[in-house]
Write a protein that holds these residues in place. Structure first.
Motif, PDB file in Angstrom:
ATOM      1  N   GLN A 200      -7.024   9.779 -44.552  1.00  0.00           N
ATOM      2  CA  GLN A 200      -6.246  10.764 -45.661  1.00  0.00           C
ATOM      3  C   GLN A 200      -5.401  11.697 -44.697  1.00  0.00           C
ATOM      4  O   GLN A 200      -4.251  12.100 -45.212  1.00  0.00           O
ATOM      5  CB  GLN A 200      -7.195  11.587 -46.390  1.00  0.00           C
ATOM      6  CG  GLN A 200      -7.742  10.728 -47.504  1.00  0.00           C
ATOM      7  CD  GLN A 200      -7.020  10.396 -48.713  1.00  0.00           C
ATOM      8  OE1 GLN A 200      -5.597  10.685 -48.672  1.00  0.00           O
ATOM      9  NE2 GLN A 200      -7.458  10.239 -49.814  1.00  0.00           N
ATOM     10  N   MET A 201      -5.505  12.308 -43.519  1.00  0.00           N
ATOM     11  CA  MET A 201      -5.039  13.081 -42.875  1.00  0.00           C
ATOM     12  C   MET A 201      -3.750  12.510 -42.472  1.00  0.00           C
ATOM     13  O   MET A 201      -2.494  13.000 -42.517  1.00  0.00           O
ATOM     14  CB  MET A 201      -5.999  13.864 -41.549  1.00  0.00           C
ATOM     15  CG  MET A 201      -7.005  14.612 -42.184  1.00  0.00           C
ATOM     16  SD  MET A 201      -6.452  16.130 -42.384  1.00  0.00           S
ATOM     17  CE  MET A 201      -5.886  17.021 -40.804  1.00  0.00           C
ATOM     18  N   VAL A 202      -3.943  11.569 -41.813  1.00  0.00           N
ATOM     19  CA  VAL A 202      -2.649  10.669 -41.363  1.00  0.00           C
ATOM     20  C   VAL A 202      -1.685  10.255 -42.304  1.00  0.00           C
ATOM     21  O   VAL A 202      -0.346  10.521 -42.308  1.00  0.00           O
ATOM     22  CB  VAL A 202      -3.038   9.374 -40.519  1.00  0.00           C
ATOM     23  CG1 VAL A 202      -1.950   8.527 -40.206  1.00  0.00           C
ATOM     24  CG2 VAL A 202      -3.942   9.745 -39.470  1.00  0.00           C
ATOM     25  N   SER A 203      -2.066   9.804 -43.548  1.00  0.00           N
ATOM     26  CA  SER A 203      -1.517   9.721 -44.688  1.00  0.00           C
ATOM     27  C   SER A 203      -0.551  11.036 -45.169  1.00  0.00           C
ATOM     28  O   SER A 203       0.706  10.787 -45.455  1.00  0.00           O
ATOM     29  CB  SER A 203      -2.103   9.023 -46.027  1.00  0.00           C
ATOM     30  OG  SER A 203      -1.523   8.984 -46.932  1.00  0.00           O
ATOM     31  N   ALA A 204      -1.197  11.982 -45.077  1.00  0.00           N
ATOM     32  CA  ALA A 204      -0.599  13.321 -45.475  1.00  0.00           C
ATOM     33  C   ALA A 204       0.466  13.806 -44.625  1.00  0.00           C
ATOM     34  O   ALA A 204       1.481  13.999 -45.016  1.00  0.00           O
ATOM     35  CB  ALA A 204      -1.566  14.433 -45.708  1.00  0.00           C
ATOM     36  N   PHE A 205       0.216  13.622 -43.090  1.00  0.00           N
ATOM     37  CA  PHE A 205       1.112  13.801 -42.270  1.00  0.00           C
ATOM     38  C   PHE A 205       2.625  13.106 -42.606  1.00  0.00           C
ATOM     39  O   PHE A 205       3.597  13.497 -42.747  1.00  0.00           O
ATOM     40  CB  PHE A 205       0.717  13.367 -40.564  1.00  0.00           C
ATOM     41  CG  PHE A 205      -0.265  14.458 -40.413  1.00  0.00           C
ATOM     42  CD1 PHE A 205      -0.110  15.864 -40.518  1.00  0.00           C
ATOM     43  CD2 PHE A 205      -1.495  14.263 -39.794  1.00  0.00           C
ATOM     44  CE1 PHE A 205      -0.991  16.828 -39.957  1.00  0.00           C
ATOM     45  CE2 PHE A 205      -2.410  15.133 -39.303  1.00  0.00           C
ATOM     46  CZ  PHE A 205      -2.178  16.228 -39.500  1.00  0.00           C
ATOM     47  N   GLN A 206       2.147  11.885 -42.742  1.00  0.00           N
ATOM     48  CA  GLN A 206       3.282  10.832 -42.801  1.00  0.00           C
ATOM     49  C   GLN A 206       4.300  11.104 -44.387  1.00  0.00           C
ATOM     50  O   GLN A 206       5.328  11.032 -44.212  1.00  0.00           O
ATOM     51  CB  GLN A 206       2.768   9.399 -43.166  1.00  0.00           C
ATOM     52  CG  GLN A 206       2.228   8.713 -42.113  1.00  0.00           C
ATOM     53  CD  GLN A 206       1.484   7.478 -41.938  1.00  0.00           C
ATOM     54  OE1 GLN A 206       1.245   6.982 -43.269  1.00  0.00           O
ATOM     55  NE2 GLN A 206       1.479   6.607 -40.882  1.00  0.00           N
TER      56      GLN A 206
ATOM     57  N   GLY B  46     -12.595  23.422 -48.047  1.00  0.00           N
ATOM     58  CA  GLY B  46     -13.185  22.615 -47.137  1.00  0.00           C
ATOM     59  C   GLY B  46     -12.103  21.987 -46.343  1.00  0.00           C
ATOM     60  O   GLY B  46     -11.024  21.946 -46.797  1.00  0.00           O
ATOM     61  N   GLY B  47     -12.717  21.061 -45.400  1.00  0.00           N
ATOM     62  CA  GLY B  47     -11.682  20.175 -44.815  1.00  0.00           C
ATOM     63  C   GLY B  47     -11.272  19.216 -45.782  1.00  0.00           C
ATOM     64  O   GLY B  47     -10.205  18.605 -45.199  1.00  0.00           O
ATOM     65  N   GLN B  48     -12.019  18.781 -46.665  1.00  0.00           N
ATOM     66  CA  GLN B  48     -11.291  17.851 -47.620  1.00  0.00           C
ATOM     67  C   GLN B  48      -9.922  18.243 -48.379  1.00  0.00           C
ATOM     68  O   GLN B  48      -9.164  17.457 -48.850  1.00  0.00           O
ATOM     69  CB  GLN B  48     -12.372  17.422 -48.569  1.00  0.00           C
ATOM     70  CG  GLN B  48     -12.483  18.389 -49.921  1.00  0.00           C
ATOM     71  CD  GLN B  48     -13.119  19.636 -49.570  1.00  0.00           C
ATOM     72  OE1 GLN B  48     -13.802  19.905 -48.613  1.00  0.00           O
ATOM     73  NE2 GLN B  48     -13.163  20.581 -50.387  1.00  0.00           N
ATOM     74  N   ASP B  49      -9.690  19.632 -48.038  1.00  0.00           N
ATOM     75  CA  ASP B  49      -8.578  20.106 -48.830  1.00  0.00           C
ATOM     76  C   ASP B  49      -7.206  19.872 -47.896  1.00  0.00           C
ATOM     77  O   ASP B  49      -6.285  20.277 -48.293  1.00  0.00           O
ATOM     78  CB  ASP B  49      -8.888  21.563 -49.085  1.00  0.00           C
ATOM     79  CG  ASP B  49      -9.786  21.823 -50.128  1.00  0.00           C
ATOM     80  OD1 ASP B  49      -9.685  21.138 -51.068  1.00  0.00           O
ATOM     81  OD2 ASP B  49     -10.674  22.493 -50.081  1.00  0.00           O
ATOM     82  N   TYR B  50      -7.408  19.855 -46.346  1.00  0.00           N
ATOM     83  CA  TYR B  50      -6.279  19.762 -45.686  1.00  0.00           C
ATOM     84  C   TYR B  50      -5.314  18.779 -46.143  1.00  0.00           C
ATOM     85  O   TYR B  50      -4.117  18.897 -45.919  1.00  0.00           O
ATOM     86  CB  TYR B  50      -6.765  19.481 -44.358  1.00  0.00           C
ATOM     87  CG  TYR B  50      -6.788  20.728 -43.443  1.00  0.00           C
ATOM     88  CD1 TYR B  50      -5.878  21.491 -43.623  1.00  0.00           C
ATOM     89  CD2 TYR B  50      -8.033  20.923 -42.600  1.00  0.00           C
ATOM     90  CE1 TYR B  50      -6.242  22.887 -42.802  1.00  0.00           C
ATOM     91  CE2 TYR B  50      -8.297  22.025 -41.844  1.00  0.00           C
ATOM     92  CZ  TYR B  50      -7.194  23.110 -42.004  1.00  0.00           C
ATOM     93  OH  TYR B  50      -7.346  24.089 -41.270  1.00  0.00           O
ATOM     94  N   PRO B  51      -5.652  17.600 -46.554  1.00  0.00           N
ATOM     95  CA  PRO B  51      -4.615  16.601 -46.929  1.00  0.00           C
ATOM     96  C   PRO B  51      -3.646  17.015 -47.959  1.00  0.00           C
ATOM     97  O   PRO B  51      -2.504  17.067 -47.927  1.00  0.00           O
ATOM     98  CB  PRO B  51      -5.227  15.315 -47.373  1.00  0.00           C
ATOM     99  CG  PRO B  51      -6.551  15.251 -46.333  1.00  0.00           C
ATOM    100  CD  PRO B  51      -6.829  16.717 -46.595  1.00  0.00           C
ATOM    101  N   ALA B  52      -4.123  17.854 -48.993  1.00  0.00           N
ATOM    102  CA  ALA B  52      -3.377  18.464 -50.082  1.00  0.00           C
ATOM    103  C   ALA B  52      -2.621  19.455 -49.408  1.00  0.00           C
ATOM    104  O   ALA B  52      -1.365  19.588 -49.831  1.00  0.00           O
ATOM    105  CB  ALA B  52      -4.265  18.701 -50.944  1.00  0.00           C
TER     106      ALA B  52
END
Length: 325
Positions: free
Chosen positions: A271-277, A231-237
């Motif tokens: 969380q998405m932005v944090s993962a990109f960073q 699901g979309g919640q998995d994208y940051p990982a």
């Protein structure tokens, strides 16, 4: 008594720490933008030539069997068959093309192209598929019944539908660019995660993403299926662990976005932005050669609707094409 005194001090200190963290957290969000509304680029202007809107047209998909969808094309006056046009694909096409709505994407394209803020760009505005032989006439801006299956699923099906089916059909008549740096895809809510998913799976085709109030939450998560669906919640990982894609993303969400059984939209976008960073910083630390994510995060006081999706569209498109025109 000594123990009670010590415990009381600890409680006080703990409260101060919590309050301090709270202040720090609020301070970190002090750049939340407010009072956003439609701009001059959302309205017809004297001297700006009118482009052509074609549609609604119908398209039956083989990737999503048994579905039919509507789509619209925006062809700017400046388009010439002899020169490939840049491309913007936008989900939830009915809402995006409504001339009295919150987004008004064709009008925005018309104004930005004329000013030279973005290159000559053909717009493709697509509604999700409906499980029927004909598209329901009374659906209007409502959601077709195959929307979640197409937009919230974390797989390459929607990318294949676009790249293998619909866009080749459009290319039979219009000269579309073959440069992935000149192809953008966008949307709001589940349309936003659909746009990102296309770029995630096919960065060789799309490298620009306009994402607003993106549903990076668990709507598409299917834990009970034989093959568990992400699901979309998995994208940051995934973003943290997988090789960096050459994606440029303008990402917006609002502090008043949804929080429900699927997740918290505002936290999910952070969380998405944090993962990109993290991905960029880790690649720099390890001296890994290759692309880096290019991200512009915009936090607003918006709720889960298209108001800020539309208000920020001119800014977002200009940023996506900054230095790449």
């Amino acid at each position: 008594m000594r123990f009670f005194h010590w415990s009381s001090n600890c409680i006080i200190i703990g409260l101060l720490i919590i309050l301090g963290l709270g202040v720090q957290s609020l301070k970190g969000q002090s750049d939340i933008r407010t009072d956003l509304s439609l701009t001059e680029d959302h309205f017809p202007k004297e001297g700006v030539p009118k482009g052509k809107i074609i549609g609604p047209l119908s398209f039956h998909s083989k990737v999503f069997k048994g579905t039919v969808r509507q789509y619209w094309l925006f062809i700017p006056v400046q388009y010439k068959q002899s020169k490939p046009a840049s491309l913007l694909v936008f989900q939830d096409g009915f809402r995006a093309t409504n001339p009295e709505g919150s987004i008004r994407a064709p009008q925005v394209l018309e104004n930005l192209i004329t000013k030279g803020d973005i290159p000559v760009t053909i717009g493709v505005f697509i509604s999700p598929g409906n499980l029927s032989s004909k598209y329901p006439k009374n659906l209007g801006s409502g959601n077709p019944d195959n929307r979640a299956a197409e937009y919230d699923a974390i797989n390459d099906s929607y990318a294949r539908f676009l790249i293998e089916e619909l866009l080749p059909e459009i290319s039979k008549e219009y000269n579309l660019t073959d440069d992935p740096e000149q192809r953008a895809i966008g949307g709001s809510s589940s349309g936003a995660i659909a746009a990102f998913t296309v770029a995630w799976y096919r960065p060789d085709y799309f490298r620009k993403v306009y994402s607003t109030i993106g549903s990076y939450v668990s709507i598409g998560f299917k834990p009970k299926e034989t093959s568990i669906q992400l699901g979309g919640q998995d994208y940051p990982a995934l973003i943290r662990r997988e090789p960096i894609r050459p994606i440029r993303i303008y990402l917006q969400d609002g502090t008043n976005d949804l929080s429900n059984e699927w997740g918290n939209w505002f936290l999910a976008n952070q969380q998405m932005v944090s993962a990109f960073q993290y991905a960029n910083e880790n690649a720099d630390k390890l001296k890994i050669k290759g692309p880096r994510y290019k991200v512009k995060a915009v936090w607003t006081d918006g709720a889960h609707n298209d108001k800020h999706t539309g208000a920020l569209l001119p800014e977002g498109l200009k940023w996506l094409w900054l230095n790449t025109k």
